[in-house]
Design a protein around this motif. Structure first.
Motif, PDB file in Angstrom:
ATOM      1  N   TYR A 129     -15.052  -9.261  49.508  1.00 43.02           N
ATOM      2  CA  TYR A 129     -15.918  -8.229  48.925  1.00 43.02           C
ATOM      3  C   TYR A 129     -15.434  -7.971  47.490  1.00 43.02           C
ATOM      4  O   TYR A 129     -14.235  -7.884  47.238  1.00 43.02           O
ATOM      5  CB  TYR A 129     -15.851  -6.943  49.739  1.00 43.02           C
ATOM      6  CG  TYR A 129     -16.258  -7.128  51.184  1.00 43.02           C
ATOM      7  CD1 TYR A 129     -17.594  -7.066  51.569  1.00 43.02           C
ATOM      8  CD2 TYR A 129     -15.297  -7.384  52.168  1.00 43.02           C
ATOM      9  CE1 TYR A 129     -17.964  -7.242  52.894  1.00 43.02           C
ATOM     10  CE2 TYR A 129     -15.660  -7.567  53.491  1.00 43.02           C
ATOM     11  CZ  TYR A 129     -16.994  -7.493  53.840  1.00 43.02           C
ATOM     12  OH  TYR A 129     -17.348  -7.677  55.148  1.00 43.02           O
ATOM     13  N   SER A 130     -16.387  -7.840  46.581  1.00 45.45           N
ATOM     14  CA  SER A 130     -15.992  -7.734  45.177  1.00 45.45           C
ATOM     15  C   SER A 130     -16.928  -6.794  44.438  1.00 45.45           C
ATOM     16  O   SER A 130     -18.132  -6.747  44.706  1.00 45.45           O
ATOM     17  CB  SER A 130     -16.024  -9.118  44.520  1.00 45.45           C
ATOM     18  OG  SER A 130     -15.722  -9.032  43.146  1.00 45.45           O
ATOM     19  N   ILE A 131     -16.358  -6.050  43.496  1.00 43.87           N
ATOM     20  CA  ILE A 131     -17.133  -5.236  42.574  1.00 43.87           C
ATOM     21  C   ILE A 131     -16.615  -5.518  41.164  1.00 43.87           C
ATOM     22  O   ILE A 131     -15.400  -5.657  40.955  1.00 43.87           O
ATOM     23  CB  ILE A 131     -17.047  -3.730  42.904  1.00 43.87           C
ATOM     24  CG1 ILE A 131     -17.930  -2.926  41.938  1.00 43.87           C
ATOM     25  CG2 ILE A 131     -15.612  -3.231  42.874  1.00 43.87           C
ATOM     26  CD1 ILE A 131     -18.107  -1.474  42.347  1.00 43.87           C
ATOM     27  N   SER A 132     -17.522  -5.655  40.218  1.00 46.90           N
ATOM     28  CA  SER A 132     -17.111  -5.948  38.846  1.00 46.90           C
ATOM     29  C   SER A 132     -17.937  -5.135  37.863  1.00 46.90           C
ATOM     30  O   SER A 132     -19.103  -4.798  38.133  1.00 46.90           O
ATOM     31  CB  SER A 132     -17.257  -7.443  38.546  1.00 46.90           C
ATOM     32  OG  SER A 132     -18.608  -7.851  38.634  1.00 46.90           O
ATOM     33  N   LEU A 133     -17.328  -4.819  36.735  1.00 45.26           N
ATOM     34  CA  LEU A 133     -17.979  -4.092  35.651  1.00 45.26           C
ATOM     35  C   LEU A 133     -17.862  -4.919  34.376  1.00 45.26           C
ATOM     36  O   LEU A 133     -16.804  -5.499  34.103  1.00 45.26           O
ATOM     37  CB  LEU A 133     -17.342  -2.725  35.422  1.00 45.26           C
ATOM     38  CG  LEU A 133     -17.597  -1.628  36.463  1.00 45.26           C
ATOM     39  CD1 LEU A 133     -16.682  -1.819  37.660  1.00 45.26           C
ATOM     40  CD2 LEU A 133     -17.379  -0.256  35.856  1.00 45.26           C
ATOM     41  N   LYS A 134     -18.943  -4.937  33.603  1.00 42.87           N
ATOM     42  CA  LYS A 134     -18.960  -5.667  32.347  1.00 42.87           C
ATOM     43  C   LYS A 134     -19.657  -4.821  31.296  1.00 42.87           C
ATOM     44  O   LYS A 134     -20.737  -4.273  31.552  1.00 42.87           O
ATOM     45  CB  LYS A 134     -19.681  -7.004  32.512  1.00 42.87           C
ATOM     46  CG  LYS A 134     -19.665  -7.870  31.264  1.00 42.87           C
ATOM     47  CD  LYS A 134     -20.298  -9.222  31.561  1.00 42.87           C
ATOM     48  CE  LYS A 134     -20.213 -10.139  30.355  1.00 42.87           C
ATOM     49  NZ  LYS A 134     -20.797 -11.472  30.636  1.00 42.87           N
ATOM     50  N   TYR A 135     -19.026  -4.728  30.123  1.00 42.34           N
ATOM     51  CA  TYR A 135     -19.615  -3.936  29.038  1.00 42.34           C
ATOM     52  C   TYR A 135     -19.739  -4.814  27.801  1.00 42.34           C
ATOM     53  O   TYR A 135     -18.783  -5.459  27.375  1.00 42.34           O
ATOM     54  CB  TYR A 135     -18.771  -2.706  28.709  1.00 42.34           C
ATOM     55  CG  TYR A 135     -19.469  -1.753  27.761  1.00 42.34           C
ATOM     56  CD1 TYR A 135     -20.403  -0.845  28.243  1.00 42.34           C
ATOM     57  CD2 TYR A 135     -19.199  -1.787  26.400  1.00 42.34           C
ATOM     58  CE1 TYR A 135     -21.058   0.016  27.379  1.00 42.34           C
ATOM     59  CE2 TYR A 135     -19.845  -0.923  25.530  1.00 42.34           C
ATOM     60  CZ  TYR A 135     -20.784  -0.026  26.030  1.00 42.34           C
ATOM     61  OH  TYR A 135     -21.438   0.824  25.174  1.00 42.34           O
ATOM     62  N   ASN A 136     -20.949  -4.836  27.233  1.00 39.51           N
ATOM     63  CA  ASN A 136     -21.222  -5.601  26.029  1.00 39.51           C
ATOM     64  C   ASN A 136     -21.300  -4.656  24.831  1.00 39.51           C
ATOM     65  O   ASN A 136     -22.145  -3.759  24.806  1.00 39.51           O
ATOM     66  CB  ASN A 136     -22.543  -6.364  26.161  1.00 39.51           C
ATOM     67  CG  ASN A 136     -22.506  -7.408  27.256  1.00 39.51           C
ATOM     68  OD1 ASN A 136     -21.805  -8.400  27.160  1.00 39.51           O
ATOM     69  ND2 ASN A 136     -23.263  -7.169  28.322  1.00 39.51           N
ATOM     70  N   PHE A 137     -20.442  -4.887  23.870  1.00 40.82           N
ATOM     71  CA  PHE A 137     -20.417  -4.031  22.685  1.00 40.82           C
ATOM     72  C   PHE A 137     -21.477  -4.487  21.676  1.00 40.82           C
ATOM     73  O   PHE A 137     -21.843  -5.653  21.642  1.00 40.82           O
ATOM     74  CB  PHE A 137     -19.032  -4.087  22.038  1.00 40.82           C
ATOM     75  CG  PHE A 137     -17.975  -3.441  22.885  1.00 40.82           C
ATOM     76  CD1 PHE A 137     -17.686  -2.088  22.748  1.00 40.82           C
ATOM     77  CD2 PHE A 137     -17.272  -4.176  23.822  1.00 40.82           C
ATOM     78  CE1 PHE A 137     -16.711  -1.489  23.527  1.00 40.82           C
ATOM     79  CE2 PHE A 137     -16.295  -3.592  24.608  1.00 40.82           C
ATOM     80  CZ  PHE A 137     -16.019  -2.250  24.457  1.00 40.82           C
TER      81      PHE A 137
END
Length: 931
Positions: free
Chosen positions: A923-931
């Motif tokens: 099970y996996s959760i990921s966050l990604k933010y693009n500047f």
């Protein structure tokens, strides 16, 4: 070099944060007006100028700073109608947002002339390339990989029809043909293996962060290296094609196998980052009893069970060097790790069905993956030069404890013996490439590439203990004293140094037969070469216990194996020796392998009619391969040299007939070969926990004849259907079999005169339902494939005995067998849902991904001992990806069915289980933010 790379990365990061002053900014998003898909690599151009840009991975663009004024802006993208918007006002120090919704066009590739290159991560673009290509190529782009939650190249290619990822191994099987028949390239240049027992590099090392797309070439053409049977898998590196960006990500995976554990146990001495500097002890000092000298403890180390973590950063920027020249810079750096726990069964079963070894136990596994890539692209009119630097570092650490009856250790089934093995492997890969593309004139094109590959694969300190008896209530075990090699420490390292080069020149002739044809015919001539030097060595330090009845707490082996007991003579250390080139005895075993390969090719493409294309080619390949082995099995006491020098002439033919504007029929035929691999030829034993694989210096090359017939149709840009019939005939096939008179000792050999495999592949990509409105995109789609195939190889025991000078004995129980690793049935299915709104700034994507691999042969049996077969596996994944403006949140569950991975031995009376384990659900959760 390291300082230069670091300096350039810092410059990129600093530049990304700088604003633009005293000018205006034009920015926006380009999307498909029906599906809402972001169009990656779409060109935005100021009419009447050469000023322009392309969209990035999110379909966004930002034009270079513009002086205040009124402009006419053109947007164009391959297979879409161009759009022109007039009267676009740019104000000083302000941002102007200009979005484009693009509609499909019947335009072909040749009709669209864009300033910037299209980015090949888009599924639609890759599908169009597949339709227009002269040869049959299957491509998977970053967009499709993201939608399916794929994290690396190995998982990516396993979604392609006819390809199976061998569970528990780093190798792939393509159309029934295993690792030896396949090749792997990076931007068209070859890659070495990172594993002493395999030909190809582990595709799991390549995370999707470093890939633009993957091309799978299952039909042979002259530009490919001739050591080909199943497929060439070409990984294309990610490049900057759009606007400047900076992206940060964090991922937290956790495996269900860890639920309820009170601790996690691993070997001593290795950092969590996956790097090791463990050195060999002083062998002469050990012999003279001047000191013990081993750095790491025998005792397992307990740590807490915590979720793993993945971190990533990537970014890029373009630098205008002049009005005509530009430098694009892209970098990515990531780190991932994962922990798993499994309960295992390992058995060695004889012909009567008795389990000579019958072990059950547990294994703790910890893996790391570090990836870094820098891509620089210098471009100007008619010229592109690329510099790619790729660094990969992976580690795999496993602590296995297995208890039960061990044939050679004890005869009392009521009081079990025990084996404990602590294994650690590290792979370090450094690839540097320089590539060039030059349009010399309207009809002549030059492509070239140079590469230096360097790989280190090390086993810095493998530990194994064997106990005659194990008493679970006290955790005590009696150390084995009867045989050498039951308690040992093992060190192994091999390095690959490889230089490779490609060069090709193509010349177009004549006018096209239709408006969208650029030429009537094309001739391509080229050269490919690679020079490889591999060096392998291992050392095993056998700890021979002197006194019978020595009892040790199995978690405190250091209480016995320590410097004082060594000096006092309670155990001695035996270091196996092997002869060198002068007949002298030296510690350890080694081999040195050399490959010099040089080839030239010619390929002629001719449009017979507006619908019929013929592609004929021939490749001449000069192959020199040499192996020098220093092995304990070499009774002469000297280094043994094996070599061969051959010239191969390899013809190929491809036909393409466009039955309609949206469908093709393709035919391909070729002759190729398969070499014995360097790692298969030294007379050295590679030992597992309960099995041994021997090298065979008498292996001969195989000759492979290939044929394909394919029908494909493209109803629209996002849809495709195809059916392929394929067949292969192999002279001198190589297979793995169980050596007669042994238990779980295997060797690869030319097992017969001929083998064949044939089958059919069916592929489909289809939009099922479309609920889109003017303000919201919503659709349900599906993609899938199924492969049915049959294989057969001759089995000739007398041929094996005579060709190996009776070093290996075979006693097959049948005259034919399936090919090793060939699965008669493979299937993949993806069912997905996509929704986008708020001008596509917000989205939800969900997918269910299913894979089925039927039973397949692991090794050929002998006498009354049947074949060993890996049983069918079903896997099922769920992926959910969301985006809200610049923030993305993804959730996934991989291997939801969590089936038992089983291997059985098919004796004449019934099937016997010889291996079983589970890998758990991640099970996996990921966050990604693009500047």
């Amino acid at each position: 070099m390291k300082r230069q790379v670091l300096g350039l990365m810092i410059l990129c990061l600093a530049s990304l944060t700088q604003g633009f002053a005293q000018t205006g900014i034009l920015k926006g998003k380009i999307t498909d007006n029906k599906t809402g898909e972001e169009l990656i690599g779409a060109a935005i151009i100021i009419e009447g100028t050469t000023t322009g840009t392309t969209t990035d991975f999110m379909g966004d663009y930002t034009m270079p700073p513009l002086e205040a004024g009124t402009y006419t802006i053109r947007c164009q993208y391959i297979s879409y109608e161009p759009q022109i918007k007039e009267g676009v006002v740019i104000k000083e120090s302000e941002e102007t947002v200009l979005n484009f919704l693009m509609g499909e066009s019947e335009l072909d590739l040749a009709e669209v002339k864009v300033v910037a290159k299209a980015n090949r991560e888009s599924a639609n673009f890759l599908m169009l390339e597949q339709k227009k290509a002269a040869i049959a190529v299957e491509s998977i782009g970053a967009a499709q990989l993201s939608a399916q939650g794929v994290g690396d190249a190995a998982a990516a290619v396993s979604k392609v029809s006819g390809i199976a990822n061998n569970e528990g191994s780093q190798s792939l099987n393509v159309r029934g043909l295993g690792d030896r028949y396949n090749t792997t390239t990076y931007n068209g240049l070859p890659l070495p293996s990172n594993n002493a027992e395999l030909k190809n590099i582990d595709l799991g090392l390549f995370s999707t962060d470093v890939m633009s797309h993957i091309n799978i070439e299952k039909t042979y053409t002259a530009p490919l290296y001739g050591d080909f049977g199943g497929a060439n898998i070409n990984i294309v590196s990610k490049k900057l094609t759009g606007n400047p960006f900076l992206s940060l990500s964090i991922k937290v995976p956790h495996n269900s196998s860890l639920f309820g554990l009170d601790g996690f146990y691993l070997n001593d001495g290795y950092g969590k980052a996956g790097f090791s500097t463990t050195a060999l002890p002083n062998i002469d000092a050990l012999k003279n009893k001047d000191g013990y000298g081993f750095t790491n403890s025998w005792n397992p180390v307990k740590s807490s069970v915590v979720p793993s973590i993945g971190l990533g950063i990537s970014g890029g920027k373009s630098f205008e060097l002049s009005e005509a020249a530009k430098l694009n810079a892209f970098f990515t750096l990531s780190f991932d790790n994962k922990r798993t726990y499994t309960e295992k069964i390992e058995r060695v079963v004889n012909a009567g069905g008795n389990a000579w070894d019958n072990l059950e136990g547990e294994a703790y596994n910890y893996q790391t993956q570090t990836s870094g890539m820098l891509n620089l692209n210098y471009s100007r009119a008619n010229t592109n030069i690329y510099l790619n630097s790729l660094l990969l570092n992976s580690s795999n650490q496993e602590l296995t404890t297995m208890a039960g009856h061990i044939r050679d250790v004890n005869d009392d089934p009521e009081t079990p013996g025990l084996k404990r093995r602590g294994d650690y492997q590290q792979n370090f890969v450094l690839v540097n490439q320089l590539l060039g593309e030059h349009q010399l004139n309207k009809s002549t094109r030059l492509n070239w590439g140079l590469a230096h590959n360097f790989i280190i694969n090390s086993v810095p300190d493998r530990i194994e203990n064997t106990y005659l008896f194990y008493y679970e209530d006290t955790n005590m075990g009696e150390l084995d004293t009867e045989a050498v090699g039951r308690n040992y420490r093992y060190f192994q390292e091999f390095t690959d140094n490889e230089l490779a080069a490609n060069l090709s020149v193509s010349k177009q002739f004549g006018e096209g037969l239709t408006d969208d044809m650029e030429y009537r015919s094309k001739l391509t001539a080229g050269y490919s070469g690679r020079i490889k030097l591999r060096q392998f060595e291992n050392y095993q330090f056998n700890h021979q216990v002197i006194h019978a009845g020595t009892m040790v707490n199995i978690d405190q082996a250091d209480d016995f194996f320590n410097e004082q007991n060594f000096i006092d003579g309670l155990f001695r250390i035996d270091t196996p020796t092997a002869g060198d080139e002068n007949g002298n005895q030296r510690y350890g075993e080694s081999y040195e392998g050399t490959i010099n390969l040089h080839s030239g090719f010619l390929m002629y493409e001719y449009n017979v009619s507006p619908r019929l294309l013929v592609l004929a080619g021939v490749r001449a390949e000069s192959i020199f391969q040499e192996m020098k082995t220093r092995s304990r099995q070499n009774i002469s006491g000297r280094t043994e040299t094996i070599d061969f020098n051959e010239m191969k002439m390899l013809p190929s033919l491809s036909l393409k007939y466009a039955t309609t504007d949206k469908s093709n029929i393709r035919f391909a035929a070729s002759q190729t070969y398969t070499l014995p691999q360097l790692q298969e030829m030294p007379f050295i034993a590679f030992a597992g926990l309960t099995d041994v694989i021997w090298g065979n210096p008498w292996l001969k090359p195989s000759t492979v004849y290939n044929a394909d017939l394919k029908w494909e149709v493209f109803p629209k840009n996002s849809e495709a259907l195809s059916a392929t019939v394929f067949g292969k005939y192999i002279n001198e096939p190589i297979n793995k079999f169980t050596i007669a008179g042994t238990f779980n000792e295997f060797v690869n050999a030319n097992t017969g005169d001929a083998a064949h495999v044939y089958g059919i592949e069916l592929d489909a990509k289809k939009d099922l339902f479309d609920f889109s409105t003017d303000n919201r995109i919503r659709k349900v789609y599906a993609s899938g494939n199924i492969t049915l195939m049959d294989s057969q190889t001759d089995l000739d025991a007398e041929k094996i005995r005579t060709e190996t000078n009776y070093s290996f004995n075979a006693n097959f129980n049948k005259a034919t067998s399936q090919l090793q690793g060939a699965a008669p049935l493979l299937a993949n299915l993806t069912l997905g849902y996509k929704q986008k709104w708020d001008e596509n700034k917000k989205s939800i994507k969900a997918a269910l991904v299913y894979n089925y691999t039927s039973d397949r042969l692991y090794s050929i049996g002998h006498s009354n001992m049947g074949n060993q077969v890996d049983q069918a596996i079903n896997t099922f994944d769920f992926v959910l990806k969301t985006k809200c403006n610049r923030l993305g949140i993804d959730v996934s569950a991989k291997n939801l069915l969590n089936p038992n991975i089983k291997r059985v031995q098919q004796n004449s009376d019934k099937d016997y289980l010889v291996r079983q384990y589970k890998i758990g659900t991640t099970y996996s959760i990921s966050l990604k933010y693009n500047f």
